[in-house]
Motif scaffolding. Structure first.
Motif, PDB file in Angstrom:
ATOM      1  N   ASN A   1       0.830  -1.215   0.000  1.00 45.79           N
ATOM      2  CA  ASN A   1       0.000   0.000   0.000  1.00 45.79           C
ATOM      3  C   ASN A   1       0.860   1.260   0.000  1.00 45.79           C
ATOM      4  OD1 ASN A   1      -2.591  -1.127  -0.068  1.00 45.79           O
ATOM      5  ND2 ASN A   1      -2.594  -1.488   2.141  1.00 45.79           N
ATOM      6  N   GLN A   2       1.951   1.225   0.745  1.00 46.77           N
ATOM      7  CA  GLN A   2       2.854   2.382   0.780  1.00 46.77           C
ATOM      8  C   GLN A   2       3.468   2.642  -0.599  1.00 46.77           C
ATOM      9  OE1 GLN A   2       5.398   1.002   4.021  1.00 46.77           O
ATOM     10  NE2 GLN A   2       4.757   2.747   5.253  1.00 46.77           N
ATOM     11  N   VAL A   3       3.887   1.574  -1.268  1.00 46.32           N
ATOM     12  CA  VAL A   3       4.463   1.714  -2.617  1.00 46.32           C
ATOM     13  C   VAL A   3       3.406   2.258  -3.579  1.00 46.32           C
ATOM     14  CG1 VAL A   3       5.400   0.447  -4.598  1.00 46.32           C
ATOM     15  CG2 VAL A   3       6.214  -0.087  -2.290  1.00 46.32           C
ATOM     16  N   SER A   4       2.198   1.726  -3.482  1.00 46.58           N
ATOM     17  CA  SER A   4       1.111   2.179  -4.361  1.00 46.58           C
ATOM     18  C   SER A   4       0.821   3.663  -4.169  1.00 46.58           C
ATOM     19  CB  SER A   4      -0.161   1.355  -4.095  1.00 46.58           C
ATOM     20  OG  SER A   4       0.079  -0.009  -4.351  1.00 46.58           O
ATOM     21  N   LYS A   5       0.800   4.105  -2.913  1.00 42.62           N
ATOM     22  CA  LYS A   5       0.553   5.533  -2.622  1.00 42.62           C
ATOM     23  C   LYS A   5       1.704   6.403  -3.117  1.00 42.62           C
ATOM     24  CE  LYS A   5      -2.431   4.715   1.370  1.00 42.62           C
ATOM     25  NZ  LYS A   5      -2.535   4.671   2.856  1.00 42.62           N
ATOM     26  N   ALA A   6       2.928   5.872  -3.031  1.00 39.27           N
ATOM     27  CA  ALA A   6       4.085   6.631  -3.534  1.00 39.27           C
ATOM     28  C   ALA A   6       3.987   6.809  -5.049  1.00 39.27           C
ATOM     29  CB  ALA A   6       5.381   5.888  -3.171  1.00 39.27           C
ATOM     30  N   ILE A   7       3.559   5.770  -5.746  1.00 37.69           N
ATOM     31  CA  ILE A   7       3.387   5.871  -7.213  1.00 37.69           C
ATOM     32  C   ILE A   7       2.274   6.854  -7.533  1.00 37.69           C
ATOM     33  CG2 ILE A   7       2.713   4.613  -9.295  1.00 37.69           C
ATOM     34  CD1 ILE A   7       4.091   2.117  -8.079  1.00 37.69           C
ATOM     35  N   LEU A   8       1.151   6.757  -6.823  1.00 36.27           N
ATOM     36  CA  LEU A   8       0.035   7.687  -7.024  1.00 36.27           C
ATOM     37  C   LEU A   8       0.479   9.127  -6.809  1.00 36.27           C
ATOM     38  CD1 LEU A   8      -3.013   8.545  -7.181  1.00 36.27           C
ATOM     39  CD2 LEU A   8      -3.099   8.114  -4.716  1.00 36.27           C
ATOM     40  N   ASN A   9       1.124   9.395  -5.679  1.00 37.15           N
ATOM     41  CA  ASN A   9       1.543  10.770  -5.372  1.00 37.15           C
ATOM     42  C   ASN A   9       2.628  11.255  -6.330  1.00 37.15           C
ATOM     43  OD1 ASN A   9      -0.226  11.135  -3.189  1.00 37.15           O
ATOM     44  ND2 ASN A   9       1.161  10.086  -1.779  1.00 37.15           N
ATOM     45  N   GLY A  10       3.481  10.341  -6.764  1.00 36.69           N
ATOM     46  CA  GLY A  10       4.485  10.709  -7.765  1.00 36.69           C
ATOM     47  C   GLY A  10       3.846  11.127  -9.071  1.00 36.69           C
ATOM     48  N   ILE A  11       2.803  10.418  -9.476  1.00 34.40           N
ATOM     49  CA  ILE A  11       2.071  10.780 -10.700  1.00 34.40           C
ATOM     50  C   ILE A  11       1.430  12.155 -10.544  1.00 34.40           C
ATOM     51  CG2 ILE A  11       0.024  10.218 -12.087  1.00 34.40           C
ATOM     52  CD1 ILE A  11       0.680   7.242 -11.558  1.00 34.40           C
ATOM     53  N   LYS A  12       0.813  12.405  -9.402  1.00 35.25           N
ATOM     54  CA  LYS A  12       0.152  13.699  -9.175  1.00 35.25           C
ATOM     55  C   LYS A  12       1.171  14.842  -9.152  1.00 35.25           C
ATOM     56  CE  LYS A  12      -3.280  13.467  -6.031  1.00 35.25           C
ATOM     57  NZ  LYS A  12      -3.995  13.031  -4.807  1.00 35.25           N
ATOM     58  N   ASP A  13       2.342  14.582  -8.549  1.00 34.39           N
ATOM     59  CA  ASP A  13       3.406  15.595  -8.554  1.00 34.39           C
ATOM     60  C   ASP A  13       3.872  15.875  -9.978  1.00 34.39           C
ATOM     61  OD1 ASP A  13       3.269  15.600  -5.799  1.00 34.39           O
ATOM     62  OD2 ASP A  13       5.030  14.309  -5.524  1.00 34.39           O
ATOM     63  N   TYR A  14       4.023  14.818 -10.762  1.00 34.00           N
ATOM     64  CA  TYR A  14       4.485  14.949 -12.143  1.00 34.00           C
ATOM     65  C   TYR A  14       3.493  15.781 -12.965  1.00 34.00           C
ATOM     66  CZ  TYR A  14       4.598  13.661 -17.058  1.00 34.00           C
ATOM     67  OH  TYR A  14       4.593  13.703 -18.427  1.00 34.00           O
ATOM     68  N   LEU A  15       2.210  15.524 -12.805  1.00 29.86           N
ATOM     69  CA  LEU A  15       1.197  16.194 -13.618  1.00 29.86           C
ATOM     70  C   LEU A  15       1.222  17.718 -13.424  1.00 29.86           C
ATOM     71  CD1 LEU A  15      -1.794  13.685 -13.309  1.00 29.86           C
ATOM     72  CD2 LEU A  15      -0.280  14.063 -15.272  1.00 29.86           C
ATOM     73  N   LYS A  16       1.723  18.157 -12.280  1.00 28.09           N
ATOM     74  CA  LYS A  16       1.832  19.592 -12.027  1.00 28.09           C
ATOM     75  C   LYS A  16       3.040  20.210 -12.740  1.00 28.09           C
ATOM     76  CE  LYS A  16      -0.134  18.994  -7.387  1.00 28.09           C
ATOM     77  NZ  LYS A  16       0.191  18.989  -5.930  1.00 28.09           N
ATOM     78  N   LYS A  17       4.013  19.353 -13.098  1.00 23.73           N
ATOM     79  CA  LYS A  17       5.277  19.875 -13.647  1.00 23.73           C
ATOM     80  C   LYS A  17       5.525  19.500 -15.099  1.00 23.73           C
ATOM     81  CE  LYS A  17       7.499  19.148  -9.135  1.00 23.73           C
ATOM     82  NZ  LYS A  17       8.563  18.384  -8.437  1.00 23.73           N
ATOM     83  N   ARG A  18       4.755  18.595 -15.657  1.00 27.46           N
ATOM     84  CA  ARG A  18       5.079  18.035 -16.975  1.00 27.46           C
ATOM     85  C   ARG A  18       5.146  19.092 -18.072  1.00 27.46           C
ATOM     86  NH1 ARG A  18      -0.389  14.917 -19.171  1.00 27.46           N
ATOM     87  NH2 ARG A  18      -1.881  16.511 -18.547  1.00 27.46           N
ATOM     88  N   LYS A  19       5.940  18.744 -19.084  1.00 27.77           N
ATOM     89  CA  LYS A  19       6.089  19.631 -20.241  1.00 27.77           C
ATOM     90  C   LYS A  19       5.181  19.150 -21.347  1.00 27.77           C
ATOM     91  CE  LYS A  19      10.965  20.121 -19.022  1.00 27.77           C
ATOM     92  NZ  LYS A  19      12.365  19.796 -19.442  1.00 27.77           N
ATOM     93  N   ASN A  20       4.485  20.071 -21.961  1.00 29.59           N
ATOM     94  CA  ASN A  20       3.554  19.701 -23.057  1.00 29.59           C
ATOM     95  C   ASN A  20       4.249  19.772 -24.412  1.00 29.59           C
ATOM     96  OD1 ASN A  20       1.324  19.281 -21.350  1.00 29.59           O
ATOM     97  ND2 ASN A  20       1.070  21.505 -21.176  1.00 29.59           N
TER      98      ASN A  20
END
Length: 411
Positions: free
Chosen positions: A392-411
């Motif tokens: 569960n901890q790994v899954s939450k880390a992947i989820l939060n990593g994705i959410k962090d990425y979506l704020k910074k990604r380049k289009n």
């Protein structure tokens, strides 16, 4: 002084030679007979795989019988041993394609395997040479004869059909990269639990299989992402089935994925090695010798899991030529975001992301990363990987990593 042989001695010598020749010919004959050392049946909703493992390559003929539908495999010069007979007990009630399997001695030289079917199938039968712990294998993949619907939400079966026919690369080249995507459109995430079916992945000291652990983690991550309002999530596999590496990539592209995350559990010969790692694609060589070794190991999944020689293959140079700079840089951005979250969950094996030429990361238009959650070869990390809390901890880390990425990604 010359020596002479008596007639009696000559007869004795001839007898010894004849006995030796007879013994050699018997050994030689025995060596040409195949011995089945393992049998396996892998049922799934997509297709069922039957594997016969033997000491030498099997010579076989395949045919079909009707009323009822049956597939027949006649194998030449093989012993009908208890291992081969046990295949009847390997068929599970929930197998969508196989009703039963019978084995019989057709004649002194031939063993017949009779597969009674629940529905019409398109079989793909092939042999595989030895690799790693596997000896020679005869593989029978049973696909449904009814083609997958183009409107099907999961394109996996259609992609496997294309792969088997050798059409995958051509069909994939026709998929156009989505540009100027609607900002309000959901973000499509594809989770890729590594290995599966015939390919167990790495195996821990306590016999924990990588393929089982990463499927559990992927399912947990899937359930978290499904709750997010603007994310649509898919999995390359959601059961214990072998999927070729290129089909995993093709599925992500067919779903027009925005992100591709492959989930694994690392292994090394030294059991003291531990920690989590995140990898992005490199087109210019690996970032370390360890990364290069791991990529080579993971890229052998098709050989271990077993694909026919007629199976469609990407050409590495073609794919790499297509990789866009933005895709690569966003892959690094995604990798860093997930790694930053993983360091709270587990000790990192390396403080920054690694890069290597993983085949499963080579979608030309999808930022892709490979997450090595922990070392399954490390006894303590193997224990952690088996727990729901760590998963569960790994899954939450992947989820939060994705959410962090979506704020910074380049289009």
């Amino acid at each position: 002084m010359s020596k002479t042989f008596s007639p009696t001695k000559r007869l004795l010598v001839k007898g010894i030679i004849a006995t030796c020749l007879l013994s050699v010919s018997r050994v030689g004959f025995a060596a040409t007979k195949a011995q089945i050392v393992a049998v396996r049946v892998w049922p799934s909703s997509t297709y069922t795989r039957i594997t016969l493992e033997s000491n030498i390559k099997l010579n076989y003929k395949r045919s079909a019988l009707r009323n009822p539908d049956r597939m027949v495999i006649d194998i030449d010069k093989v012993d009908l041993n208890t291992t081969l007979k046990s295949i009847s007990s390997k068929v599970l009630n929930h197998d969508p394609y196989i009703k039963s399997i019978r084995v019989l001695q057709l004649d002194p030289k031939t063993v017949r395997i009779m597969i009674v079917l629940k529905q019409g199938v398109e079989p793909n039968t092939f042999t595989l040479p030895p690799i790693e712990t596997f000896k020679h294998r005869l593989v029978m993949d049973l696909y449904p004869s009814k083609s997958a619907s183009p409107e099907d939400d999961d394109p996996l079966l259609a992609l496997l059909e294309e792969y088997t026919k050798g059409d995958l690369t051509q069909k994939q080249s026709q998929i156009k990269t989505t540009t100027n995507k609607n900002k309000n459109a959901p973000v499509v995430v594809v989770l890729d639990p590594g290995h599966g079916g015939e390919d167990p992945g790495a195996i821990g000291y306590k016999k924990t299989r990588e393929k089982d652990i990463v499927l559990q983690i992927a399912r947990r991550t899937y359930n978290l992402l499904k709750k997010e309002p603007n994310i649509k999530v898919y999995m390359t596999r959601n059961e214990d089935v072998f999927i070729p590496l290129n089909v995993r990539v093709a599925k992500a592209r067919s779903l027009h994925a925005d992100l591709f995350i492959s989930i694994h559990a690392d292994a090394f010969t030294n059991r003291s090695v531990k920690g989590s790692t995140v990898f992005a694609l490199s087109t210019k060589g690996a970032s370390s010798s360890a990364a290069s070794y791991l990529a080579q190991t993971q890229n052998k999944a098709d050989q271990i899991g077993g694909v026919s020689r007629s199976g469609d293959k990407y050409l590495d140079n073609t794919i790499l030529d297509l990789v866009q700079k933005t895709t690569l840089s966003n892959g690094v951005l995604l990798g860093n975001a997930i790694l930053n979250r993983m360091k709270v969950v587990n000790q990192l094996h390396k403080p920054s992301i690694e890069k290597a030429g993983f085949a499963v990361l080579k979608a030309p238009d999808i930022p892709s990363v490979l997450v090595e959650t922990a070392f399954i070869s490390n006894i303590n990390e193997e224990k952690k990987l088996k727990t729901a809390s760590f998963q569960n901890q790994v899954s939450k880390a992947i989820l939060n990593g994705i959410k962090d990425y979506l704020k910074k990604r380049k289009n």
